[in-house]
Scaffold this motif. Structure first.
Motif, PDB file in Angstrom:
ATOM      1  N   SER A 175       0.827  -1.200   0.000  1.00 39.79           N
ATOM      2  CA  SER A 175       0.000   0.000   0.000  1.00 39.79           C
ATOM      3  C   SER A 175       0.868   1.259   0.000  1.00 39.79           C
ATOM      4  CB  SER A 175      -0.910   0.006   1.240  1.00 39.79           C
ATOM      5  OG  SER A 175      -1.607   1.229   1.330  1.00 39.79           O
ATOM      6  N   PRO A 176       0.385   2.338  -0.646  1.00 36.35           N
ATOM      7  CA  PRO A 176       1.143   3.605  -0.614  1.00 36.35           C
ATOM      8  C   PRO A 176       1.324   4.168   0.784  1.00 36.35           C
ATOM      9  CG  PRO A 176      -0.524   3.648  -2.352  1.00 36.35           C
ATOM     10  CD  PRO A 176      -0.787   2.422  -1.526  1.00 36.35           C
ATOM     11  N   ILE A 177       0.437   3.770   1.722  1.00 33.90           N
ATOM     12  CA  ILE A 177       0.566   4.310   3.073  1.00 33.90           C
ATOM     13  C   ILE A 177       1.563   3.496   3.900  1.00 33.90           C
ATOM     14  CG2 ILE A 177      -1.798   5.153   3.017  1.00 33.90           C
ATOM     15  CD1 ILE A 177      -2.628   2.840   4.770  1.00 33.90           C
ATOM     16  N   GLY A 178       2.104   2.425   3.329  1.00 31.44           N
ATOM     17  CA  GLY A 178       3.040   1.577   4.051  1.00 31.44           C
ATOM     18  C   GLY A 178       4.357   2.281   4.335  1.00 31.44           C
ATOM     19  N   GLU A 179       5.077   1.802   5.325  1.00 31.29           N
ATOM     20  CA  GLU A 179       6.329   2.426   5.739  1.00 31.29           C
ATOM     21  C   GLU A 179       7.528   1.506   5.595  1.00 31.29           C
ATOM     22  OE1 GLU A 179       5.715   3.784   9.681  1.00 31.29           O
ATOM     23  OE2 GLU A 179       4.077   5.156   9.150  1.00 31.29           O
ATOM     24  N   GLY A 180       7.333   0.276   5.076  1.00 33.41           N
ATOM     25  CA  GLY A 180       8.479  -0.575   4.816  1.00 33.41           C
ATOM     26  C   GLY A 180       8.591  -1.763   5.738  1.00 33.41           C
ATOM     27  N   LEU A 181       9.679  -2.512   5.547  1.00 40.94           N
ATOM     28  CA  LEU A 181       9.870  -3.774   6.240  1.00 40.94           C
ATOM     29  C   LEU A 181      10.047  -3.602   7.739  1.00 40.94           C
ATOM     30  CD1 LEU A 181      10.283  -6.825   6.104  1.00 40.94           C
ATOM     31  CD2 LEU A 181      12.706  -6.412   5.630  1.00 40.94           C
ATOM     32  N   ALA A 183       8.931  -1.291   9.680  1.00 43.55           N
ATOM     33  CA  ALA A 183       7.643  -0.965  10.294  1.00 43.55           C
ATOM     34  C   ALA A 183       6.780  -2.217  10.399  1.00 43.55           C
ATOM     35  CB  ALA A 183       6.930   0.103   9.471  1.00 43.55           C
ATOM     36  N   LEU A 184       6.859  -3.095   9.387  1.00 44.90           N
ATOM     37  CA  LEU A 184       6.094  -4.346   9.421  1.00 44.90           C
ATOM     38  C   LEU A 184       6.536  -5.221  10.583  1.00 44.90           C
ATOM     39  CD1 LEU A 184       4.161  -6.459   8.280  1.00 44.90           C
ATOM     40  CD2 LEU A 184       5.988  -7.163   6.714  1.00 44.90           C
TER      41      LEU A 184
END
Length: 219
Positions: A175-181, A183-184
């Motif tokens: 998703s465009p709102i994601g912040e990367g690995l 953050a996951l």
């Protein structure tokens, strides 16, 4: 002169195939009733905080000490209706729960509405549906045993977390709102690793309660 006689096969009184003994099914009215009960319990359990006590053998010395688990009874309700009502009733209760929350009823932890799909925890709510189905499928395969009910609850809980982690991955990586690995990984620790051990207490509670009730109800 010899006479050939054909061997006669013994006739069976009942030619029908024997019914599997490990299949235990509830009637449709019972499933519908358990679906309604599961929906009510899930909504109510969302806003009730779960607690535990110290071990019973410590009560004589320390008294009964209440320990807040800092989780709600929400997942306990999902697993309970699976153990008592089976796969169809459990899954139906959670489908209705999710739909009611998405149309705007404030029955989720942070409210409700269609915008809730952007919440990081929404994947765990979606996981209630397959989690309830798996728990119910395993729980009603045979007569109630404490070990089998605990295993059913554990499998249902694992599916809830698996669905939630998959949803987190979709939000963070696709998703465009994601912040990367990174953050996951942080979200997985925050929403799964942090809560899973506490939810095992609910698994034990639901297993014992379901075992007792199913023995009383003779199924």
């Amino acid at each position: 002169m010899s006479i050939n006689r054909r061997a006669r096969r013994p006739r069976t009184a009942n030619p029908q195939k024997p019914r599997r003994q490990n299949e235990r099914r509830l009637s449709f009215p019972h499933q519908l009733a358990w679906a309604a009960i599961g929906l009510v319990l899930t909504i109510g359990g969302t806003f009730i905080e779960a607690s535990a006590t110290n071990f019973p053998w410590q009560w004589s010395e320390q008294g009964v000490v209440v320990i807040p688990l800092k989780i709600s009874f929400q997942i306990a309700a999902v697993l309970f209706v699976g153990c008592m009502g089976g796969a169809k009733a459990a899954a139906l209760s959670q489908v209705v729960y999710v739909l009611l929350g998405l149309i705007g009823l404030p029955i989720f932890t942070q409210g409700g509405g269609p915008g809730y799909i952007q919440e990081l925890t929404f994947g765990y709510i979606l996981g209630f549906i397959p989690g309830a189905w798996i728990c119910g499928s395993l729980a009603l395969r045979a007569k109630a045993q404490l070990e089998s009910l605990a295993f059913s609850c554990l499998c249902g809980l694992a599916m809830i977390h698996l669905t939630g982690i998959t949803y987190l991955a979709g939000l963070q990586l696709l998703s465009p709102i994601g912040e990367g690995l990174m953050a996951l990984i942080g979200d997985i620790i925050r929403y799964s690793v942090h809560f899973f051990p506490r939810q095992l207490v609910l698994v034990c509670t639901v297993s014992v309660l379901s075992f007792c009730l199913r023995r009383i109800m003779f199924y």
